[in-house]
Design a protein around this motif. Structure first.
Motif, PDB file in Angstrom:
ATOM      1  N   PHE A 129      56.527  51.466  25.016  1.00  0.00           N
ATOM      2  CA  PHE A 129      56.227  50.292  25.839  1.00  0.00           C
ATOM      3  C   PHE A 129      57.407  49.350  26.059  1.00  0.00           C
ATOM      4  O   PHE A 129      57.224  48.272  26.606  1.00  0.00           O
ATOM      5  N   MET A 130      58.595  49.735  25.659  1.00  0.00           N
ATOM      6  CA  MET A 130      59.770  48.889  25.840  1.00  0.00           C
ATOM      7  C   MET A 130      60.024  48.645  27.324  1.00  0.00           C
ATOM      8  O   MET A 130      59.954  49.557  28.141  1.00  0.00           O
ATOM      9  N   GLN A 131      60.345  47.379  27.675  1.00  0.00           N
ATOM     10  CA  GLN A 131      60.564  47.030  29.074  1.00  0.00           C
ATOM     11  C   GLN A 131      62.028  46.787  29.428  1.00  0.00           C
ATOM     12  O   GLN A 131      62.416  46.960  30.567  1.00  0.00           O
ATOM     13  N   SER A 132      62.828  46.359  28.466  1.00  0.00           N
ATOM     14  CA  SER A 132      64.238  46.065  28.738  1.00  0.00           C
ATOM     15  C   SER A 132      65.120  46.596  27.619  1.00  0.00           C
ATOM     16  O   SER A 132      64.778  46.457  26.444  1.00  0.00           O
ATOM     17  N   ILE A 133      66.249  47.163  28.026  1.00  0.00           N
ATOM     18  CA  ILE A 133      67.234  47.649  27.063  1.00  0.00           C
ATOM     19  C   ILE A 133      68.615  47.208  27.532  1.00  0.00           C
ATOM     20  O   ILE A 133      68.960  47.372  28.702  1.00  0.00           O
ATOM     21  N   LYS A 134      69.389  46.657  26.611  1.00  0.00           N
ATOM     22  CA  LYS A 134      70.781  46.290  26.890  1.00  0.00           C
ATOM     23  C   LYS A 134      71.677  47.083  25.956  1.00  0.00           C
ATOM     24  O   LYS A 134      71.672  46.883  24.750  1.00  0.00           O
ATOM     25  N   PHE A 135      72.454  47.969  26.558  1.00  0.00           N
ATOM     26  CA  PHE A 135      73.450  48.752  25.829  1.00  0.00           C
ATOM     27  C   PHE A 135      74.846  48.396  26.332  1.00  0.00           C
ATOM     28  O   PHE A 135      75.769  49.187  26.208  1.00  0.00           O
ATOM     29  N   ASN A 136      74.998  47.223  26.899  1.00  0.00           N
ATOM     30  CA  ASN A 136      76.283  46.856  27.475  1.00  0.00           C
ATOM     31  C   ASN A 136      77.321  46.560  26.390  1.00  0.00           C
ATOM     32  O   ASN A 136      76.983  46.194  25.267  1.00  0.00           O
ATOM     33  N   ASN A 137      78.596  46.769  26.738  1.00  0.00           N
ATOM     34  CA  ASN A 137      79.730  46.491  25.851  1.00  0.00           C
ATOM     35  C   ASN A 137      79.676  47.264  24.528  1.00  0.00           C
ATOM     36  O   ASN A 137      79.848  46.685  23.460  1.00  0.00           O
ATOM     37  N   ASN A 138      79.445  48.552  24.610  1.00  0.00           N
ATOM     38  CA  ASN A 138      79.344  49.352  23.394  1.00  0.00           C
ATOM     39  C   ASN A 138      80.295  50.545  23.337  1.00  0.00           C
ATOM     40  O   ASN A 138      80.220  51.334  22.414  1.00  0.00           O
ATOM     41  N   ARG A 139      81.138  50.710  24.313  1.00  0.00           N
ATOM     42  CA  ARG A 139      82.077  51.839  24.365  1.00  0.00           C
ATOM     43  C   ARG A 139      81.375  53.192  24.397  1.00  0.00           C
ATOM     44  O   ARG A 139      81.918  54.189  23.927  1.00  0.00           O
ATOM     45  N   LEU A 140      80.162  53.221  24.921  1.00  0.00           N
ATOM     46  CA  LEU A 140      79.443  54.492  25.053  1.00  0.00           C
ATOM     47  C   LEU A 140      80.174  55.379  26.045  1.00  0.00           C
ATOM     48  O   LEU A 140      80.522  54.945  27.142  1.00  0.00           O
ATOM     49  N   SER A 141      80.389  56.622  25.668  1.00  0.00           N
ATOM     50  CA  SER A 141      81.047  57.550  26.590  1.00  0.00           C
ATOM     51  C   SER A 141      80.118  58.682  27.006  1.00  0.00           C
ATOM     52  O   SER A 141      80.382  59.376  27.978  1.00  0.00           O
ATOM     53  N   LEU A 142      79.042  58.862  26.267  1.00  0.00           N
ATOM     54  CA  LEU A 142      78.114  59.951  26.549  1.00  0.00           C
ATOM     55  C   LEU A 142      76.689  59.535  26.193  1.00  0.00           C
ATOM     56  O   LEU A 142      76.467  58.879  25.187  1.00  0.00           O
ATOM     57  N   LEU A 143      75.752  59.909  27.050  1.00  0.00           N
ATOM     58  CA  LEU A 143      74.336  59.654  26.786  1.00  0.00           C
ATOM     59  C   LEU A 143      73.606  60.984  26.707  1.00  0.00           C
ATOM     60  O   LEU A 143      73.760  61.832  27.580  1.00  0.00           O
ATOM     61  N   ASP A 144      72.828  61.151  25.670  1.00  0.00           N
ATOM     62  CA  ASP A 144      72.022  62.352  25.522  1.00  0.00           C
ATOM     63  C   ASP A 144      70.962  62.394  26.621  1.00  0.00           C
ATOM     64  O   ASP A 144      70.443  61.347  27.026  1.00  0.00           O
ATOM     65  N   LEU A 145      70.633  63.565  27.070  1.00  0.00           N
ATOM     66  CA  LEU A 145      69.628  63.732  28.119  1.00  0.00           C
ATOM     67  C   LEU A 145      68.308  63.068  27.756  1.00  0.00           C
ATOM     68  O   LEU A 145      67.602  62.549  28.606  1.00  0.00           O
ATOM     69  N   SER A 146      67.964  63.030  26.482  1.00  0.00           N
ATOM     70  CA  SER A 146      66.687  62.459  26.048  1.00  0.00           C
ATOM     71  C   SER A 146      66.786  60.978  25.670  1.00  0.00           C
ATOM     72  O   SER A 146      65.842  60.413  25.122  1.00  0.00           O
ATOM     73  N   SER A 147      67.890  60.330  25.983  1.00  0.00           N
ATOM     74  CA  SER A 147      68.104  58.937  25.582  1.00  0.00           C
ATOM     75  C   SER A 147      66.976  57.999  25.995  1.00  0.00           C
ATOM     76  O   SER A 147      66.622  57.086  25.256  1.00  0.00           O
ATOM     77  N   PHE A 148      66.415  58.205  27.170  1.00  0.00           N
ATOM     78  CA  PHE A 148      65.391  57.295  27.674  1.00  0.00           C
ATOM     79  C   PHE A 148      64.061  57.993  27.943  1.00  0.00           C
ATOM     80  O   PHE A 148      63.209  57.467  28.661  1.00  0.00           O
ATOM     81  N   ASN A 149      63.893  59.159  27.352  1.00  0.00           N
ATOM     82  CA  ASN A 149      62.635  59.900  27.494  1.00  0.00           C
ATOM     83  C   ASN A 149      61.459  59.080  26.973  1.00  0.00           C
ATOM     84  O   ASN A 149      61.587  58.346  26.015  1.00  0.00           O
ATOM     85  N   LYS A 150      60.348  59.238  27.614  1.00  0.00           N
ATOM     86  CA  LYS A 150      59.082  58.616  27.221  1.00  0.00           C
ATOM     87  C   LYS A 150      59.088  57.098  27.321  1.00  0.00           C
ATOM     88  O   LYS A 150      58.167  56.458  26.862  1.00  0.00           O
ATOM     89  N   MET A 151      60.106  56.510  27.907  1.00  0.00           N
ATOM     90  CA  MET A 151      60.139  55.062  28.124  1.00  0.00           C
ATOM     91  C   MET A 151      59.632  54.785  29.527  1.00  0.00           C
ATOM     92  O   MET A 151      60.361  54.323  30.394  1.00  0.00           O
ATOM     93  N   ARG A 152      58.388  55.049  29.730  1.00  0.00           N
ATOM     94  CA  ARG A 152      57.804  54.978  31.074  1.00  0.00           C
ATOM     95  C   ARG A 152      57.539  53.555  31.555  1.00  0.00           C
ATOM     96  O   ARG A 152      57.222  53.348  32.714  1.00  0.00           O
ATOM     97  N   PHE A 153      57.654  52.567  30.670  1.00  0.00           N
ATOM     98  CA  PHE A 153      57.432  51.181  31.063  1.00  0.00           C
ATOM     99  C   PHE A 153      58.741  50.401  31.179  1.00  0.00           C
ATOM    100  O   PHE A 153      58.735  49.188  31.377  1.00  0.00           O
ATOM    101  N   LEU A 154      59.850  51.105  31.072  1.00  0.00           N
ATOM    102  CA  LEU A 154      61.160  50.473  31.149  1.00  0.00           C
ATOM    103  C   LEU A 154      61.391  49.907  32.550  1.00  0.00           C
ATOM    104  O   LEU A 154      61.281  50.615  33.549  1.00  0.00           O
ATOM    105  N   LEU A 155      61.711  48.607  32.608  1.00  0.00           N
ATOM    106  CA  LEU A 155      61.952  47.926  33.880  1.00  0.00           C
ATOM    107  C   LEU A 155      63.429  47.590  34.093  1.00  0.00           C
ATOM    108  O   LEU A 155      63.905  47.577  35.220  1.00  0.00           O
ATOM    109  N   ASN A 156      64.131  47.298  33.000  1.00  0.00           N
ATOM    110  CA  ASN A 156      65.520  46.849  33.078  1.00  0.00           C
ATOM    111  C   ASN A 156      66.377  47.645  32.109  1.00  0.00           C
ATOM    112  O   ASN A 156      66.069  47.699  30.916  1.00  0.00           O
ATOM    113  N   LEU A 157      67.456  48.207  32.627  1.00  0.00           N
ATOM    114  CA  LEU A 157      68.364  48.984  31.793  1.00  0.00           C
ATOM    115  C   LEU A 157      69.798  48.578  32.115  1.00  0.00           C
ATOM    116  O   LEU A 157      70.245  48.681  33.255  1.00  0.00           O
TER     117      LEU A 157
END
Length: 108
Positions: free
Chosen positions: A3-31
């Motif tokens: 049920f998460m609606q917002s996620i902030k991953f900014n400013n983290n030096r992420l270079s790769l995201l796993d394909l399943s990173s946001f799986n099942k987050m069907r209520f996500l509005l802001n990323l």
């Protein structure tokens, strides 16, 4: 969380995201994935986030965006792709974004 609606991953030096990173987050509005070091995104990474309204991918190292990357983001209203290294945009890339109000591609 499902049920998460917002996620902030900014400013983290992420270079790769796993394909399943946001799986099942069907209520996500802001990323927010801005200010990282992302160079590529799997075409299916946002497939289950069909309620997403705001997506920030600015200030990364994206070069190419695959056709179909945004195909399930029917409700997306804001997409920020500014300050990347995007050199080419396929003609149908934004075709499914029927509610898109703000698209920023500056500084590429």
């Amino acid at each position: 969380s499902y049920f998460m609606q917002s996620i902030k991953f900014n400013n983290n030096r992420l270079s790769l995201l796993d394909l399943s990173s946001f799986n099942k987050m069907r209520f996500l509005l802001n990323l927010d994935l801005s200010y990282n070091e992302l160079e590529t995104l799997n075409t299916e990474i946002f497939d289950e986030n069909f309620r997403l309204k705001n997506l920030k991918l600015n200030n990364n190292k994206l070069i190419f965006l695959s056709n179909g990357l945004f195909k399930r983001l029917f409700k997306l209203e804001m997409l920020n792709l500014s300050t990347n290294f995007i050199q080419y945009i396929q003609k149908d890339l934004f075709e499914d974004l029927i509610f898109l109000k703000h698209l920023d591609l500056s500084n590429n």
